[in-house]
Design an enzyme around this catalytic site. Structure first.
Site, mmCIF file in Angstrom:
data_model
loop_
_atom_site.group_PDB
_atom_site.id
_atom_site.type_symbol
_atom_site.label_atom_id
_atom_site.label_comp_id
_atom_site.label_asym_id
_atom_site.label_seq_id
_atom_site.Cartn_x
_atom_site.Cartn_y
_atom_site.Cartn_z
ATOM 1 N N LYS A 190 -9.621 1.304 3.232
ATOM 2 C CA LYS A 190 -10.088 2.682 2.985
ATOM 3 C C LYS A 190 -11.352 2.653 2.127
ATOM 4 O O LYS A 190 -12.320 3.347 2.401
ATOM 5 C CB LYS A 190 -8.965 3.455 2.278
ATOM 6 C CG LYS A 190 -9.427 4.700 1.570
ATOM 7 C CD LYS A 190 -8.314 5.392 0.824
ATOM 8 C CE LYS A 190 -8.135 4.951 -0.609
ATOM 9 N NZ LYS A 190 -9.148 5.398 -1.556
ATOM 10 N N ASN A 191 -11.329 1.807 1.089
ATOM 11 C CA ASN A 191 -12.455 1.814 0.148
ATOM 12 C C ASN A 191 -13.723 1.173 0.714
ATOM 13 O O ASN A 191 -14.796 1.333 0.152
ATOM 14 C CB ASN A 191 -12.062 1.124 -1.171
ATOM 15 C CG ASN A 191 -11.141 2.004 -2.000
ATOM 16 O OD1 ASN A 191 -10.870 3.149 -1.631
ATOM 17 N ND2 ASN A 191 -10.659 1.482 -3.111
ATOM 18 N N CYS A 235 -9.925 13.369 -12.483
ATOM 19 C CA CYS A 235 -8.753 13.207 -11.634
ATOM 20 C C CYS A 235 -7.654 12.612 -12.482
ATOM 21 O O CYS A 235 -7.881 12.267 -13.646
ATOM 22 C CB CYS A 235 -9.057 12.389 -10.389
ATOM 23 S SG CYS A 235 -9.103 10.656 -10.672
ATOM 24 N N ARG A 279 -13.518 10.044 -14.933
ATOM 25 C CA ARG A 279 -14.312 9.557 -13.803
ATOM 26 C C ARG A 279 -15.645 10.294 -13.621
ATOM 27 O O ARG A 279 -15.844 11.010 -12.637
ATOM 28 C CB ARG A 279 -13.485 9.589 -12.522
ATOM 29 C CG ARG A 279 -12.267 8.705 -12.626
ATOM 30 C CD ARG A 279 -11.497 8.654 -11.348
ATOM 31 N NE ARG A 279 -11.981 7.641 -10.434
ATOM 32 C CZ ARG A 279 -11.393 7.359 -9.286
ATOM 33 N NH1 ARG A 279 -10.321 8.008 -8.931
ATOM 34 N NH2 ARG A 279 -11.877 6.434 -8.486
ATOM 35 N N ASP A 290 -6.460 -1.291 -9.095
ATOM 36 C CA ASP A 290 -5.700 -0.677 -8.006
ATOM 37 C C ASP A 290 -4.397 -1.415 -7.693
ATOM 38 O O ASP A 290 -3.606 -0.952 -6.866
ATOM 39 C CB ASP A 290 -6.563 -0.593 -6.729
ATOM 40 C CG ASP A 290 -7.571 0.547 -6.815
ATOM 41 O OD1 ASP A 290 -7.519 1.325 -7.776
ATOM 42 O OD2 ASP A 290 -8.420 0.655 -5.902
ATOM 43 N N ARG A 314 -2.961 9.510 1.241
ATOM 44 C CA ARG A 314 -4.414 9.385 1.079
ATOM 45 C C ARG A 314 -4.879 7.968 1.383
ATOM 46 O O ARG A 314 -6.050 7.775 1.749
ATOM 47 C CB ARG A 314 -4.823 9.732 -0.360
ATOM 48 C CG ARG A 314 -4.812 11.212 -0.678
ATOM 49 C CD ARG A 314 -5.424 11.461 -2.038
ATOM 50 N NE ARG A 314 -6.556 10.577 -2.233
ATOM 51 C CZ ARG A 314 -6.828 9.923 -3.366
ATOM 52 N NH1 ARG A 314 -6.057 10.071 -4.415
ATOM 53 N NH2 ARG A 314 -7.880 9.133 -3.457
HETATM 54 C C1 UD1 Z 1 -13.555 2.704 -6.844
HETATM 55 C C2 UD1 Z 1 -12.365 2.741 -5.909
HETATM 56 C C3 UD1 Z 1 -11.065 2.884 -6.720
HETATM 57 C C4 UD1 Z 1 -10.972 1.783 -7.771
HETATM 58 C C5 UD1 Z 1 -12.237 1.720 -8.616
HETATM 59 C C6 UD1 Z 1 -12.272 0.539 -9.568
HETATM 60 C C7 UD1 Z 1 -13.253 3.740 -3.911
HETATM 61 C C8 UD1 Z 1 -13.291 4.906 -3.000
HETATM 62 N N1 UD1 Z 1 -12.519 3.851 -5.006
HETATM 63 O O1 UD1 Z 1 -13.589 3.956 -7.538
HETATM 64 O O2 UD1 Z 1 -9.966 2.779 -5.804
HETATM 65 O O3 UD1 Z 1 -9.881 2.044 -8.622
HETATM 66 O O4 UD1 Z 1 -13.401 1.619 -7.759
HETATM 67 O O5 UD1 Z 1 -12.129 -0.639 -8.883
HETATM 68 O O6 UD1 Z 1 -13.816 2.708 -3.626
HETATM 69 N N2 UD1 Z 1 -17.741 5.323 -14.486
HETATM 70 C C9 UD1 Z 1 -18.590 5.959 -15.358
HETATM 71 N N3 UD1 Z 1 -19.661 6.608 -14.818
HETATM 72 C C10 UD1 Z 1 -19.930 6.632 -13.478
HETATM 73 C C11 UD1 Z 1 -19.043 5.958 -12.610
HETATM 74 C C12 UD1 Z 1 -17.961 5.303 -13.146
HETATM 75 O O7 UD1 Z 1 -18.388 5.960 -16.569
HETATM 76 O O8 UD1 Z 1 -20.921 7.233 -13.068
HETATM 77 C C13 UD1 Z 1 -16.555 4.604 -15.044
HETATM 78 C C14 UD1 Z 1 -15.235 5.152 -14.498
HETATM 79 O O9 UD1 Z 1 -14.797 6.280 -15.231
HETATM 80 C C15 UD1 Z 1 -14.315 3.949 -14.665
HETATM 81 C C16 UD1 Z 1 -15.253 2.770 -14.394
HETATM 82 O O10 UD1 Z 1 -16.577 3.271 -14.580
HETATM 83 O O11 UD1 Z 1 -13.846 3.891 -15.991
HETATM 84 C C17 UD1 Z 1 -15.136 2.165 -13.004
HETATM 85 O O12 UD1 Z 1 -15.209 3.197 -12.041
HETATM 86 P P1 UD1 Z 1 -15.852 2.960 -10.586
HETATM 87 O O13 UD1 Z 1 -15.991 1.489 -10.365
HETATM 88 O O14 UD1 Z 1 -17.068 3.795 -10.456
HETATM 89 O O15 UD1 Z 1 -14.715 3.539 -9.661
HETATM 90 P P2 UD1 Z 1 -14.893 4.395 -8.332
HETATM 91 O O16 UD1 Z 1 -16.097 3.951 -7.595
HETATM 92 O O17 UD1 Z 1 -14.741 5.832 -8.661
#
Ligand code: UD1
Length: 419
Positions: free
Chosen positions: A22-23, A118, A123, A308, A400
């Site tokens: 999915k990711n 969420c 996030r 995850d 999901r």
């Molecule tokens: C993706 C995955 C999710 C997984 C996560 C971490 C998808 C669709 N989802 O989520 O399943 O749990 O990677 O492996 O691929 N952060 C910030 N600012 C930002 C973006 C992120 O502070 O602009 C922080 C987040 O709050 C979190 C950390 O960075 O603490 C990692 O998040 P991120 O790697 O961005 O996760 P997602 O891409 O949302």
């Protein structure tokens, strides 16, 4: 509302085939905005994918999902393109924000709803916007929407992410493939799903190099109009079923359609706990072991242990002799499964970012509530090893991200049904 009912303590055995990731599929679907005709194979039929398809349709792409074959065909004939991702679609699936990079690259503007928080944490998307601004986009936030514009197109830049983010790396990559000159992204996430996105973008004609945590993208004038791509297997689904097998497959369970090399660190950790894993080229055979050892672990970006899989690993650790510790270092609120597991008899204590798990404990069935995707599946695992009946509410979270969960488990002799 649908529920899952599980009768626990049944031995598992047989075979499971892993679905497409999915990711990986979500950013690749977002990337298909950049192409004209795309065929994507091994698409998992899960709710988040359906939401992303709805978003692509809303934007003006034509999509044809062939469910029987897990294939989607996407056509962008450049007619009536709407550079908007509305709140109603992004609020249920944060990955909707990934269309920002593609829309901005191709149409020089985008209006994308802020995804909001969420269950597992706040996030934010500041790192996504940080990268897009460095590429020359003008960005404003208004009425809950990100308004982004690059009237003369994006311009290549040197960008170092202050911290590692999967989504921000993907959005920056999607935007950069049309940026003038050269872009260098440093301190990137390098999850296998990002490597799959890079492969897709290369097929499109992008000039991308990945070295360590640095991705270099050279402007490429040529975009191949027609491409085909096969989505990588879902390593989190694989990890989940490996843990299920480690808990219940006395004679072993074979998990197919995978590449063990990609989840080497997860395999090493499960082996360290004492689980028997036989690796083949495209499968693993995992067996329950009675001599499980405690472990201390911290979730980390790839190649570290994935957040995850944290909730699923915790269920396994309730069955291990001694005190194990899991430190959650990615998301600030990702222990919501703990109170539910405790209601089933688990002995877990949380101290700041660390869960301390005392084992082995016998779990007993209870009525529990799913709170997010991975927490939900950890309750399924707990239900499978618990005595008596477990009822899991709010299973829309599971839908999901897990394709055919009940059927896959039923085929391996689990007693599980949806009502
Ligand atoms: C993706 C995955 C999710 C997984 C996560 C971490 C998808 C669709 N989802 O989520 O399943 O749990 O990677 O492996 O691929 N952060 C910030 N600012 C930002 C973006 C992120 O502070 O602009 C922080 C987040 O709050 C979190 C950390 O960075 O603490 C990692 O998040 P991120 O790697 O961005 O996760 P997602 O891409 O949302």
């Amino acid at each position: 509302m649908q529920k899952l009912i599980i009768k626990g303590c049944r031995e598992l055995g047989g075979k499971i085939s892993i679905s497409g990731s999915k990711n990986a599929a979500l950013p690749i679907l977002a990337a298909s905005i950049l192409a004209n005709k795309v065929k994507i194979k091994n698409i998992p039929l899960v709710k988040d994918i359906f939401t992303m398809i709805e978003l692509l349709n809303f934007i003006g792409l034509k999509t044809k999902l062939i469910k029987k074959k897990n294939i989607i065909e996407i056509i962008n004939n450049e007619k009536k393109i709407n550079t908007l991702a509305p709140y109603k679609l992004v609020k249920t699936m944060r990955a909707g924000v990934l269309v920002l990079g593609s829309l901005l690259a191709k149409y020089k503007k985008a209006k994308v709803s802020l995804p909001g928080g969420c269950a597992i944490g706040t996030r934010p998307v500041d790192l996504h916007l940080f990268a897009l601004k460095k590429l020359g986009a003008k960005i404003r936030i208004k009425d809950g929407y990100i308004l982004a514009e690059a009237k003369k197109g994006l311009i290549g830049a040197n960008i170092k992410f202050p911290s590692i983010s999967v989504g921000a790396t993907e959005n920056a990559l999607l935007a950069a493939i049309k940026a003038k000159g050269k872009t260098i992204l440093k301190n990137c996430a390098i999850e296998p799903e990002i490597k799959d996105l890079i492969l897709f973008l290369k097929k499109l004609g992008a000039n991308i190099k990945l070295k360590g945590r640095t991705i270099s993208i050279k402007e490429s004038k040529k975009i191949n109009s027609k491409i085909s791509h096969q989505i990588i297997f879902d390593r989190i689904e694989l990890g989940t079923y490996m843990i299920a097998s480690a808990l219940l497959a006395k004679k072993g369970l074979t998990i197919n359609k995978i590449d063990p090399k990609i989840i080497r660190s997860e395999i090493d950790i499960l082996k360290k706990i004492g689980i028997s894993i036989r690796q083949k080229k495209n499968s693993v055979i995992v067996k329950k072991s009675n001599k499980l050892k405690k472990i201390n672990i911290t979730t980390k970006p790839y190649p570290g242990f994935p957040t995850d899989l944290q909730a699923q690993l915790m269920v396994l650790l309730t069955q291990v002799n001694g005190i194990s510790k899991i430190r959650e270092d990615i998301f600030e609120n990702r222990f919501m499964h703990v109170p539910e597991l405790k209601r089933m008899g688990a002995q877990i204590e949380i101290k700041e970012k660390t869960a301390i798990i005392k084992g082995p404990t016998k779990l007993t069935g209870a009525e529990v509530m799913a709170t997010d995707l991975r927490a939900s599946v950890s309750l399924v695992l707990a239900g499978l090893i618990a005595e008596n009946r477990t009822i899991i509410n709010r299973i829309y979270h599971l839908d999901r991200g897990y394709e055919f969960l009940e059927n896959k488990l039923k085929n391996c002799k689990a007693k599980i049904k949806r009502i």
